[in-house]
Design a protein around this motif. Structure first.
Motif, PDB file in Angstrom:
ATOM      1  N   GLY A 329       0.819  -1.208   0.000  1.00 59.07           N
ATOM      2  CA  GLY A 329       0.000   0.000   0.000  1.00 59.07           C
ATOM      3  C   GLY A 329       0.851   1.255   0.000  1.00 59.07           C
ATOM      4  N   LEU A 330       1.925   1.251   0.795  1.00 59.25           N
ATOM      5  CA  LEU A 330       2.845   2.386   0.815  1.00 59.25           C
ATOM      6  C   LEU A 330       3.566   2.515  -0.524  1.00 59.25           C
ATOM      7  CD1 LEU A 330       4.432   2.062   4.390  1.00 59.25           C
ATOM      8  CD2 LEU A 330       2.925   3.894   3.557  1.00 59.25           C
ATOM      9  N   GLU A 331       3.984   1.384  -1.073  1.00 61.52           N
ATOM     10  CA  GLU A 331       4.697   1.401  -2.360  1.00 61.52           C
ATOM     11  C   GLU A 331       3.828   1.987  -3.459  1.00 61.52           C
ATOM     12  OE1 GLU A 331       6.429  -1.835  -5.587  1.00 61.52           O
ATOM     13  OE2 GLU A 331       6.438  -2.361  -3.451  1.00 61.52           O
ATOM     14  N   ALA A 332       2.530   1.667  -3.444  1.00 65.23           N
ATOM     15  CA  ALA A 332       1.616   2.170  -4.472  1.00 65.23           C
ATOM     16  C   ALA A 332       1.066   3.545  -4.132  1.00 65.23           C
ATOM     17  CB  ALA A 332       0.472   1.186  -4.669  1.00 65.23           C
ATOM     18  N   GLY A 333       1.338   4.039  -2.929  1.00 66.80           N
ATOM     19  CA  GLY A 333       0.854   5.359  -2.525  1.00 66.80           C
ATOM     20  C   GLY A 333      -0.633   5.411  -2.269  1.00 66.80           C
ATOM     21  N   VAL A 334      -1.221   4.279  -1.861  1.00 62.67           N
ATOM     22  CA  VAL A 334      -2.678   4.246  -1.648  1.00 62.67           C
ATOM     23  C   VAL A 334      -3.055   4.009  -0.185  1.00 62.67           C
ATOM     24  CG1 VAL A 334      -3.138   3.479  -4.004  1.00 62.67           C
ATOM     25  CG2 VAL A 334      -2.753   1.765  -2.200  1.00 62.67           C
ATOM     26  N   PRO A 352      -6.527  -4.238   4.154  1.00 62.00           N
ATOM     27  CA  PRO A 352      -6.926  -5.054   3.002  1.00 62.00           C
ATOM     28  C   PRO A 352      -7.384  -4.219   1.800  1.00 62.00           C
ATOM     29  CG  PRO A 352      -7.804  -5.980   5.031  1.00 62.00           C
ATOM     30  CD  PRO A 352      -7.256  -4.644   5.380  1.00 62.00           C
ATOM     31  N   LYS A 353      -8.086  -3.105   2.063  1.00 59.59           N
ATOM     32  CA  LYS A 353      -8.514  -2.251   0.954  1.00 59.59           C
ATOM     33  C   LYS A 353      -7.331  -1.564   0.285  1.00 59.59           C
ATOM     34  CE  LYS A 353     -13.248  -1.356   2.531  1.00 59.59           C
ATOM     35  NZ  LYS A 353     -14.213  -0.339   3.043  1.00 59.59           N
ATOM     36  N   ALA A 354      -6.300  -1.259   1.067  1.00 61.86           N
ATOM     37  CA  ALA A 354      -5.094  -0.665   0.492  1.00 61.86           C
ATOM     38  C   ALA A 354      -4.421  -1.641  -0.467  1.00 61.86           C
ATOM     39  CB  ALA A 354      -4.134  -0.251   1.608  1.00 61.86           C
ATOM     40  N   LEU A 355      -4.378  -2.930  -0.084  1.00 59.92           N
ATOM     41  CA  LEU A 355      -3.791  -3.920  -0.984  1.00 59.92           C
ATOM     42  C   LEU A 355      -4.614  -4.028  -2.259  1.00 59.92           C
ATOM     43  CD1 LEU A 355      -1.792  -6.177  -1.637  1.00 59.92           C
ATOM     44  CD2 LEU A 355      -3.279  -7.760  -0.397  1.00 59.92           C
ATOM     45  N   ALA A 357      -6.444  -1.756  -3.613  1.00 56.88           N
ATOM     46  CA  ALA A 357      -6.238  -0.558  -4.428  1.00 56.88           C
ATOM     47  C   ALA A 357      -4.856  -0.533  -5.069  1.00 56.88           C
ATOM     48  CB  ALA A 357      -6.426   0.692  -3.559  1.00 56.88           C
ATOM     49  N   ALA A 358      -3.912  -1.256  -4.485  1.00 54.87           N
ATOM     50  CA  ALA A 358      -2.534  -1.237  -4.988  1.00 54.87           C
ATOM     51  C   ALA A 358      -2.301  -2.209  -6.131  1.00 54.87           C
ATOM     52  CB  ALA A 358      -1.570  -1.551  -3.845  1.00 54.87           C
ATOM     53  N   ILE A 359      -3.271  -3.084  -6.412  1.00 57.43           N
ATOM     54  CA  ILE A 359      -3.073  -4.138  -7.408  1.00 57.43           C
ATOM     55  C   ILE A 359      -2.642  -3.579  -8.765  1.00 57.43           C
ATOM     56  CG2 ILE A 359      -4.220  -5.964  -8.708  1.00 57.43           C
ATOM     57  CD1 ILE A 359      -3.634  -6.720  -5.825  1.00 57.43           C
ATOM     58  N   ASP A 360      -3.252  -2.474  -9.169  1.00 57.24           N
ATOM     59  CA  ASP A 360      -2.924  -1.917 -10.490  1.00 57.24           C
ATOM     60  C   ASP A 360      -1.457  -1.548 -10.596  1.00 57.24           C
ATOM     61  OD1 ASP A 360      -5.494  -2.238 -11.344  1.00 57.24           O
ATOM     62  OD2 ASP A 360      -6.118  -0.172 -10.866  1.00 57.24           O
ATOM     63  N   VAL A 361      -0.843  -1.205  -9.454  1.00 58.85           N
ATOM     64  CA  VAL A 361       0.561  -0.778  -9.461  1.00 58.85           C
ATOM     65  C   VAL A 361       1.502  -1.943  -9.175  1.00 58.85           C
ATOM     66  CG1 VAL A 361       2.262   0.757  -8.380  1.00 58.85           C
ATOM     67  CG2 VAL A 361      -0.099   1.538  -8.741  1.00 58.85           C
ATOM     68  N   VAL A 362       1.145  -2.786  -8.186  1.00 51.41           N
ATOM     69  CA  VAL A 362       2.089  -3.810  -7.717  1.00 51.41           C
ATOM     70  C   VAL A 362       1.706  -5.221  -8.161  1.00 51.41           C
ATOM     71  CG1 VAL A 362       2.640  -2.412  -5.697  1.00 51.41           C
ATOM     72  CG2 VAL A 362       0.861  -4.168  -5.532  1.00 51.41           C
ATOM     73  N   GLY A 363       0.563  -5.395  -8.846  1.00 43.91           N
ATOM     74  CA  GLY A 363       0.130  -6.725  -9.243  1.00 43.91           C
ATOM     75  C   GLY A 363       1.036  -7.347 -10.277  1.00 43.91           C
ATOM     76  N   GLY A 364       1.004  -8.679 -10.355  1.00 47.05           N
ATOM     77  CA  GLY A 364       1.754  -9.402 -11.378  1.00 47.05           C
ATOM     78  C   GLY A 364       3.201  -9.661 -11.036  1.00 47.05           C
ATOM     79  N   ARG A 365       3.626  -9.405  -9.794  1.00 51.03           N
ATOM     80  CA  ARG A 365       5.050  -9.551  -9.484  1.00 51.03           C
ATOM     81  C   ARG A 365       5.434 -10.955  -9.018  1.00 51.03           C
ATOM     82  NH1 ARG A 365       6.570  -5.436  -4.839  1.00 51.03           N
ATOM     83  NH2 ARG A 365       5.868  -4.077  -6.516  1.00 51.03           N
TER      84      ARG A 365
END
Length: 416
Positions: A329-334, A352-355, A357-365
C-alpha cells in the motif's frame, strides 16, 4: 453421601501399595488413616468443600536473607476449611528420647527431633503461602502434630491421655498406634489435636475459598512449563526442516497441481508442507510469496536457514498478510495515514482495501503464492493475493488451512 475429602499428593504417588520399608510403611499407614478419618467426618452441609490432604510436601527456602538455601519435607499437610491447617511429621519404628534430649528412631540418632522437624516445615510452608502476592493477612497459622504409628504412648508409664515426651512434645499432639488403629480412632485423635491448638477459639479463623485456592496453587500447583510462542516456534523449526515420508509423498502427489487447497488438523504438518512447497517453488526459479496470518510465525519462517537464503536472493518473500498490505500500500501510494490509535477496522478494512487498491501498481510480481493459516483469511483477501500473480487464476496458488483452528473469523476457504 458426598465425601467432603480430597487427597492431593504434592508429588505423584498413584494408588498406594503397601511398601516394605518401615518408614515408607509408616507414612503410608498414617496417610491412609488420616484420609479415611477426614472422609468419615465429611459434612457436605457445611458447604466448605471439605478438607484436603497433601502428602510429602517438599519445600526449599533460604535460611536468612541472602543466606544459603535449605530444603525439607513435611510428611502430611491437612487443610481443613473450618479447623485450619495442620502439619504432621511421621516417624516409624521405635521412637525414643534420652535424658539429654536426644531423639532416636530405632537405633538411628535423629539430628533434630520430630517436633523440631515439623515446626520448621510448618514455618517454611507458612512463609511460602504468605509470599504469594494473592495472600492477605500475614502468615497463616499452621498447627503441628507428630505420628508414631508403631509406638504406644502408654508405654511411658503415665496416663495415656497426657503422656508426652517432654515439654515441647505434649501427648495431645502425638498420634500413636492406638490413635491409628482405624478411621474412627484417627478422627478422634485429629479432633484432639485441633482442640489443643484452638483453646477458646480466639485464634481460629475459617479458611476462605480464595485461601484454599491459593494453598492448592502453592503446595501442589498444576502447571505446564512451555516456551513462549517465539521460542516454541524456534524449537519447532527442527521438525519443519525434517519432513516425514508421508508428508513428502503428499507434496509429490500434488507437484503437477498448480492450484490446491490443503486442509489438515492441528499437528498434521500444514506449516511444514507450506514452507517446503514455498522452498521448492523458489528454488525452481519461481518468484514466490509465502504469506501467513501470525507475525511470530512469519518471523520464524523468514529466519529459517533454508528459506533465508532464498529471501536474501529475492526469490522468496515471507510476510504476514497485514504487513504485506502495509508495504505494498505504501509502495503504491494508496495507504491512508496510520491513525494514532489503531482500531480493529485498521486491520480488517483499511489495510486489506489498500492492498486491493494497490493491485494496479504492484500486481503481477509473483509467479507463485503459498498461504498458511488460510482459515484466518477473508475470501476477499485471498482474491487480492491471487491478483498479485502474473497470471491470476492460472499461476501456482497453494492454500493450507484448518477450519477447526479458525481464531478470528469463519474459514472462508470452502466458499472459494
Amino acid at each position: 453421601m458426598v465425601a467432603a475429602f480430597a487427597e492431593t499428593a504434592a508429588r505423584p504417588s498413584g494408588p498406594p501399595a503397601r511398601p516394605d520399608r518401615s518408614q515408607d510403611r509408616a507414612e503410608w499407614l498414617v496417610r491412609e488413616r488420616v484420609a479415611e478419618a477426614l472422609c468419615a467426618k465429611g459434612e457436605p452441609e457445611r458447604g466448605d468443600g471439605g478438607a484436603r490432604l497433601y502428602s510429602n510436601v517438599r519445600w526449599v527456602e533460604r535460611t536468612r536473607s541472602n543466606g544459603p538455601a535449605r530444603d525439607g519435607e513435611t510428611d502430611l499437610l491437612v487443610v481443613d476449611p473450618v479447623r485450619g491447617i495442620l502439619a504432621i511429621e511421621v516417624k516409624g519404628g521405635t521412637v525414643a528420647r534420652d535424658g539429654f534430649g536426644r531423639w532416636y528412631a530405632g537405633t538411628r540418632h535423629l539430628e533434630v527431633s520430630p517436633f523440631e522437624q515439623v515446626e520448621a516445615g510448618k514455618r517454611a510452608i507458612a512463609r511460602k503461602l504468605a509470599a504469594d502476592p494473592r495472600w492477605t493477612g500475614g502468615e497463616p497459622w499452621i498447627r503441628h502434630a507428630v505420628a508414631f504409628p508403631d509406638a504406644d504412648r502408654v508405654a511411658i508409664g503415665r496416663d495415656r491421655a497426657a503422656a508426652g515426651l517432654g515439654p515441647d512434645a505434649p501427648g495431645e499432639l502425638i498420634l500413636d498406634r492406638a490413635d491409628l488403629r482405624d478411621a474412627a480412632a484417627t478422627a478422634t485423635a485429629l479432633e484432639r489435636v485441633f482442640e489443643h491448638w484452638a483453646g477458646d477459639g480466639s485464634r481460629d479463623r475459617p479458611l476462605t475459598a480464595r485461601q484454599l485456592e491459593i494453598i492448592g496453587d502453592v503446595i501442589a500447583p498444576a502447571v505446564v512449563l512451555r516456551p513462549l510462542l517465539p521460542g516454541d516456534i524456534e524449537a519447532g523449526e527442527q521438525e519443519l526442516l525434517i519432513p516425514t515420508d508421508h508428508q513428502l509423498t503428499a507434496l509429490k502427489m500434488l507437484r503437477n497441481e498448480r492450484r490446491a487447497s490443503i486442509e489438515g488438523g492441528a499437528g498434521s504438518g500444514k506449516t511444514l508442507l507450506a514452507a517446503e512447497k514455498a522452498r521448492q517453488l523458489a528454488s525452481q526459479g519461481a518468484t514466490t510469496l509465502l504469506v501467513c496470518f501470525n507475525q511470530p510465525l512469519a518471523k520464524a519462517l523468514a529466519e529459517r536457514s533454508d528459506l533465508a537464503a532464498l529471501v536474501e536472493a529475492g526469490r522468496l518473500t515471507v510476510s504476514t498478510f497485514h504487513e504485506l498490505c502495509r508495504r505494498l500500500g505504501l509502495e503504491a501510494g494508496v495507504l491512508p495515514p496510520q491513525p494514532a490509535k489503531l482500531t480493529q477496522a485498521w486491520w480488517d478494512e483499511t489495510l486489506p482495501k489498500a492492498l486491493e487498491a494497490a493491485i494496479d501498481v504492484v500486481g503481477g510480481r509473483y509467479h507463485a503464492v503459498v498461504v498458511d493459516e488460510g482459515q484466518d483469511f477473508e475470501a476477499d483477501w485471498l482474491l487480492s493475493l491471487d491478483l498479485l500473480l502474473s497470471e491470476p487464476g492460472e499461476d501456482v496458488f497453494y492454500l493450507f488451512h484448518d477450519p477447526a483452528q479458525s481464531m478470528f473469523r469463519e474459514d472462508a476457504t470452502a466458499t472459494l
